[in-house]
Design an enzyme around this catalytic site. Sequence first.
Site, PDB file in Angstrom:
ATOM      1  N   HIS A 246       0.826  -1.208   0.000  1.00 25.02           N
ATOM      2  CA  HIS A 246       0.000   0.000   0.000  1.00 25.02           C
ATOM      3  C   HIS A 246       0.858   1.254   0.000  1.00 25.02           C
ATOM      4  O   HIS A 246       0.505   2.270  -0.609  1.00 25.02           O
ATOM      5  CB  HIS A 246      -0.938  -0.007   1.209  1.00 25.02           C
ATOM      6  CG  HIS A 246      -2.150  -0.859   1.011  1.00 25.02           C
ATOM      7  ND1 HIS A 246      -2.740  -1.571   2.026  1.00 25.02           N
ATOM      8  CD2 HIS A 246      -2.891  -1.123  -0.099  1.00 25.02           C
ATOM      9  CE1 HIS A 246      -3.790  -2.227   1.554  1.00 25.02           C
ATOM     10  NE2 HIS A 246      -3.897  -1.976   0.279  1.00 25.02           N
TER      11      HIS A 246
ATOM     12  N   ASP B 115       2.472 -16.283 -15.067  1.00 20.16           N
ATOM     13  CA  ASP B 115       2.413 -17.700 -14.695  1.00 20.16           C
ATOM     14  C   ASP B 115       2.707 -18.606 -15.878  1.00 20.16           C
ATOM     15  O   ASP B 115       3.351 -19.654 -15.722  1.00 20.16           O
ATOM     16  CB  ASP B 115       1.043 -18.045 -14.112  1.00 20.16           C
ATOM     17  CG  ASP B 115       0.955 -17.752 -12.617  1.00 20.16           C
ATOM     18  OD1 ASP B 115       2.018 -17.734 -11.961  1.00 20.16           O
ATOM     19  OD2 ASP B 115      -0.159 -17.536 -12.110  1.00 20.16           O
TER      20      ASP B 115
ATOM     21  N   GLU C 248      -2.897 -19.632 -18.709  1.00 21.85           N
ATOM     22  CA  GLU C 248      -1.659 -19.531 -17.944  1.00 21.85           C
ATOM     23  C   GLU C 248      -1.046 -20.888 -17.618  1.00 21.85           C
ATOM     24  O   GLU C 248      -0.092 -20.974 -16.844  1.00 21.85           O
ATOM     25  CB  GLU C 248      -1.891 -18.729 -16.656  1.00 21.85           C
ATOM     26  CG  GLU C 248      -3.121 -19.121 -15.883  1.00 21.85           C
ATOM     27  CD  GLU C 248      -3.511 -18.101 -14.816  1.00 21.85           C
ATOM     28  OE1 GLU C 248      -2.642 -17.326 -14.385  1.00 21.85           O
ATOM     29  OE2 GLU C 248      -4.684 -18.102 -14.409  1.00 21.85           O
TER      30      GLU C 248
ATOM     31  N   CYS D  39      -2.351  -9.904 -20.470  1.00 24.68           N
ATOM     32  CA  CYS D  39      -2.408  -9.085 -19.259  1.00 24.68           C
ATOM     33  C   CYS D  39      -1.235  -9.314 -18.318  1.00 24.68           C
ATOM     34  O   CYS D  39      -1.268  -8.868 -17.171  1.00 24.68           O
ATOM     35  CB  CYS D  39      -3.713  -9.334 -18.505  1.00 24.68           C
ATOM     36  SG  CYS D  39      -3.892 -10.995 -17.841  1.00 24.68           S
TER      37      CYS D  39
END
Length: 591
Positions: free
Chosen positions: A198, A464, A440, A511
């Site tokens: 974060h 992956d 993947e 992606c």
Amino acid sequence: MAKTEVATDTYLVGIGVSPGISIGEINLLSHSASIDEWPIAEDEIAAELERFQWALQQAREQLLEIKASVSRKKHLREHLYILDTHLLILEDEMLVQGTEKEIQGGLNSEGALKRTLRKLRQMFENIEDEYLRDRSSDVDAVGSRLMRILTGENERSIADIGHKALVVAHDLSPAETMQMDREKVLGFVTDKGGQTSHTAILARSLEIPAVVGLETITSLVHDGLPAIIDGSNGIVILKPSEETFKEYLKRKQSYEYLEKELHGFRDLPAITTDNVRVTLRGNLEMASEFPVSRKHGTEGVGLYRTEFLYLGHNETPSEEEQIEAYREILTEMQPESVTIRTLDCGGDKIVSQLNVHDEANPAMGLRGIRFSLSEGNLFRTQLRAILRASVHGKVRIMFPMISGVVELQRSKRILREVQLELTRDGHAFDPDIEIGIMIETPSAVLLADVLAEQVDFFSIGTNDLIQYCLAVDRGNEHVAYLYEPLHPAILKALQMVCRAANNAGIDVCLCGEMAGEPIYALVLLGLGLHELSMNPGSIPRVKRVIRRLAKSDGEVLLQDLQQLQTAKEVSSHLDRKMRELLPDIFDQSLI
């Protein structure tokens, strides 16, 4: 202990989490303090438990005070959920009850908390997924706050910095980062931290150059030491020479000029010189990233990770809680589409309240769609929430880690059952919602032609896919060098998937991290990919490159690359080609 004198041009390499270059003098905030443990007598346990509860209450009051302050700052309001997450962690059973159990066993509060945090940290360290692993930083931040309250330690506050400086700290919590004055804090560096913490996300949102994960920088530096932070490349230079200073001053000026230039690409379409349109979407996971994503010109969301909804809670999120989260992003992104990936956890992606068991080989265990199919009620609740939220915008559902037809058919059957339930209960939803899968696994590549007949779109998860195809764990320092996106086998796998999708007339998106690297743009064009999804900050750079390339050049390049036998040969050939086509971009370090 006195610090060793820093040599001129001392280079340190960490993790660049927020791009840009800052030059200035260091303001050292903190060191990693040692925490003492000592046994307590049985008649001291009650008082020690009460002291721990007092610390919890003090931490709540501090966070609520910070939240009230942040809510008055318009540019930070979207980050308030992070403070809510920290407030929830203060109620987490593993943290609170774990610490109380240690106290009841005869240990002081500081020592008990230290042991509990160590156990939680070890749990997170076993998680392979970087995003989920970096959530441990939130637990650490809450733990550090509690520890400071218990020990009475008064740290120098980032809010008290009165002059322009480069901040160096052992770690910075999101709450501390929110209190940064962007006019005073030129950049920051920490011993700890990760790319998707974060704190890192906040740094990117605030556009403050930052490098984390340097491990020992707080033990090397002192107040007033001149330094350079290169957040783009993850480099920190202590005590730079005059020559280095001049070099980085030029780089800083070039970077800032480039940023202004890239801003001009925000509203331009990604169209090649031979008039091929490419859609560039963002990979997102939380509300705080929406404004940044828009700023960089994203055309919707190609991958919306839902795992964060299951973190920082004592229980799995309810259907209504999920509907609200999905509604928020769908409303924000209208009229663009949002592809929501169903829960991708289990095995190496542990979410404690889901009671996932340890596995000898988690990367090939109960994870992705396998986990969802084994947890029927959880899966149905998420599908109900996504479908009910679909009335608020254009949404697509994507199933992760599909390895064969049976998994896909079971997933679609459950989805149909949920749709019938919603119709029976009178809940509205988009009846034409598109269904896709992530490619993947090698088996999904080999079965791509069969799978393409049963879905509306493919999304290639190269992170992956590369690891599974090459049998390489890129997090393992012994074999990470074998993780090669341009390995001939990977190029063949990508070509098989794209061909299957094109033959079936369905969309195919990439992606993984490859999508956000400008150097790969021509290869991806040659493969016939017309949709890429990436970190939003990469969109302007990729768009700038695509607008100066021709798809036809990519097709010729791909034919040439297919004649090569090693990743090194492919990489060298691609590098030469990109320098030949766009020397002003690829002959420079800043792209």
